[in-house]
Design a protein around this motif. Structure first.
Motif, PDB file in Angstrom:
ATOM      1  N   ILE A   1      -5.593  -4.251  -1.238  1.00  0.00           N
ATOM      2  CA  ILE A   1      -6.380  -4.943  -0.212  1.00  0.00           C
ATOM      3  C   ILE A   1      -7.140  -6.123  -0.822  1.00  0.00           C
ATOM      4  O   ILE A   1      -7.172  -7.229  -0.252  1.00  0.00           O
ATOM      5  N   ILE A   2      -7.756  -5.904  -1.986  1.00  0.00           N
ATOM      6  CA  ILE A   2      -8.514  -6.981  -2.631  1.00  0.00           C
ATOM      7  C   ILE A   2      -7.600  -8.149  -2.989  1.00  0.00           C
ATOM      8  O   ILE A   2      -7.934  -9.321  -2.741  1.00  0.00           O
TER       9      ILE A   2
ATOM     10  N   ILE B   1       0.843  -1.203   0.000  1.00  0.00           N
ATOM     11  CA  ILE B   1       0.000   0.000   0.000  1.00  0.00           C
ATOM     12  C   ILE B   1       0.873   1.247   0.000  1.00  0.00           C
ATOM     13  O   ILE B   1       0.599   2.218  -0.719  1.00  0.00           O
TER      14      ILE B   1
ATOM     15  N   VAL C   1      -6.952   6.035  -3.129  1.00  0.00           N
ATOM     16  CA  VAL C   1      -8.104   5.156  -2.908  1.00  0.00           C
ATOM     17  C   VAL C   1      -8.052   3.935  -3.817  1.00  0.00           C
ATOM     18  O   VAL C   1      -8.214   2.792  -3.371  1.00  0.00           O
ATOM     19  N   TRP C   2      -7.799   4.153  -5.114  1.00  0.00           N
ATOM     20  CA  TRP C   2      -7.826   3.067  -6.090  1.00  0.00           C
ATOM     21  C   TRP C   2      -6.712   2.055  -5.849  1.00  0.00           C
ATOM     22  O   TRP C   2      -6.935   0.836  -5.809  1.00  0.00           O
ATOM     23  N   ARG C   3      -5.494   2.556  -5.629  1.00  0.00           N
ATOM     24  CA  ARG C   3      -4.370   1.638  -5.441  1.00  0.00           C
ATOM     25  C   ARG C   3      -4.472   0.885  -4.116  1.00  0.00           C
ATOM     26  O   ARG C   3      -4.151  -0.304  -4.048  1.00  0.00           O
ATOM     27  N   THR C   4      -4.912   1.576  -3.083  1.00  0.00           N
ATOM     28  CA  THR C   4      -5.075   0.907  -1.786  1.00  0.00           C
ATOM     29  C   THR C   4      -6.148  -0.177  -1.872  1.00  0.00           C
ATOM     30  O   THR C   4      -5.969  -1.287  -1.358  1.00  0.00           O
ATOM     31  N   THR C   5      -7.239   0.126  -2.532  1.00  0.00           N
ATOM     32  CA  THR C   5      -8.314  -0.853  -2.698  1.00  0.00           C
ATOM     33  C   THR C   5      -7.828  -2.069  -3.472  1.00  0.00           C
ATOM     34  O   THR C   5      -8.135  -3.221  -3.118  1.00  0.00           O
ATOM     35  N   TYR C   6      -7.075  -1.832  -4.531  1.00  0.00           N
ATOM     36  CA  TYR C   6      -6.551  -2.933  -5.337  1.00  0.00           C
ATOM     37  C   TYR C   6      -5.664  -3.859  -4.499  1.00  0.00           C
ATOM     38  O   TYR C   6      -5.807  -5.089  -4.545  1.00  0.00           O
TER      39      TYR C   6
END
Length: 343
Positions: A255-256, A38, A248-253
């Motif tokens: 985490i998923i 992250i 937001v986008w990179r952190t979400t990716y």
């Protein structure tokens, strides 16, 4: 991560003996890995990862050399007299059934394909090069050296690993504990693997980040959330440009992907499946078609014919390896328990 977990298991085996089960959950290490990714994922430009690529390459050379050295030591030490080897590998009826051997061969083809599916980062790397000497000349030389070097290490690891362990060779003789001693050297090698994977994750994911962000910017040019850069003063590091959409986008990716990895810890089968799905279109088909188009190659000429044959052969290889990987995943799912510690 399997490699941080392998370090803990190595110390457990050293302390309690090689017969101990040493069940250790991989989930805490996956969470640590995700947290590191992250932070690294917020690096906005691909060219700023050059130092990370160098570190990853050094780590790759280090753990490969350690594995080769331990294999040579095991063979030279004469401790492999009990090892069963044969020209065709594992024996049908003794180690595996006939169908299992076929499926495992298909899965192995997928693993090999994944090892050479690097074409999706070549354009990104080329964009970081200077115009002199010409980029195409540099990339040809770099690709040749890279392929020759990695192939040499792959072949040596395969041959020496089989010589050391025979038909009982683990999928990975470091994280799979083909070796137990010296435990400190095994620990160091696994730490090198972990650092290498940290860098490799970023090298392969940055093009995905860039594609999504550039597409979003062109589709919603008026969005401040997507396009606005905010200056943030960070002690020691100085001023950093922060984009809320990127965060937001990179952190979400990350985490998923971490959650999926913890839910489905089938490392080799997933590698084989990813490799088989990406190998033919990205590494073979598109580069060949672009070369034919760019060079204005005449249809049915000698070069055109053998390039087409190569493409079709690689397509068959990808289909076979995908089938093997899917079958392996299906077998894993039969005994699968989510988030459960694996041996």
């Amino acid at each position: 991560m399997l490699d941080f977990r392998a370090v803990k298991r190595s110390n457990c085996f050293h302390k309690h003996g090689h017969e101990d089960k040493c069940y250790i959950s991989n989930n805490p290490f996956m969470i640590i890995f995700a947290c590191i990714q992250i932070v690294l994922s917020q690096i906005p430009n691909f060219h700023k990862l050059s130092w990370l690529s160098i570190v990853a390459a050094v780590m790759s050379f280090a753990y490969s050399s350690i594995g080769l050295g331990l294999s040579i030591a095991k063979v030279a030490g004469g401790s492999n007299n009990h090892v069963r080897t044969s020209l065709t590998g594992v024996e049908v009826g003794v180690d595996v059934t006939a169908s299992e051997k076929v499926w495992r061969m298909f899965q192995a083809i997928g693993d090999i394909a994944f090892a050479y599916a690097f074409s999706n980062v070549l354009i990104e790397i080329q964009d970081t090069l200077k115009s002199s000497p010409p980029e195409n000349r540099v990339m040809k030389r770099a690709s040749l050296i890279g392929i020759v070097t990695t192939t040499l290490f792959y072949v040596m690891c395969g041959l020496l690993g089989y010589a050391a362990f025979g038909n009982d060779a683990p999928g990975n003789f470091l994280t799979g504990f083909g070796f137990y001693e010296p435990f400190w050297l095994i620990d160091f090698a696994n730490v090198c693997i972990a650092i290498h994977l940290i860098g490799a994750y970023q090298v392969f994911v940055q093009p995905i980040f860039g594609f999504v962000e550039n597409t979003s910017k062109s589709k919603w040019p008026e969005s401040k959330f997507i396009n606005t850069e905010h200056s943030l003063n960070v002690p020691v590091l100085g001023s950093l440009e922060v984009n809320l959409f990127r965060v937001v986008w990179r952190t979400t990716y990350v985490i998923i992907t971490a959650v999926v990895a913890m839910m489905f810890p089938f490392f080799n089968d997933f590698l084989g499946l990813i490799g088989s799905l990406s190998f033919w279109p990205l590494t073979v088909y598109f580069p060949i078609e672009m070369y034919i188009k760019q060079s204005k190659m005449q249809r049915f000429s000698f070069t055109w014919v053998w390039l087409k044959i190569l493409s079709w052969v690689c397509l068959i290889v990808s289909i076979i390896s995908a089938a093997g990987s899917i079958q392996g995943l299906a077998q894993d799912l039969k005994k699968y328990q989510p988030f459960k510690a694996q041996q």
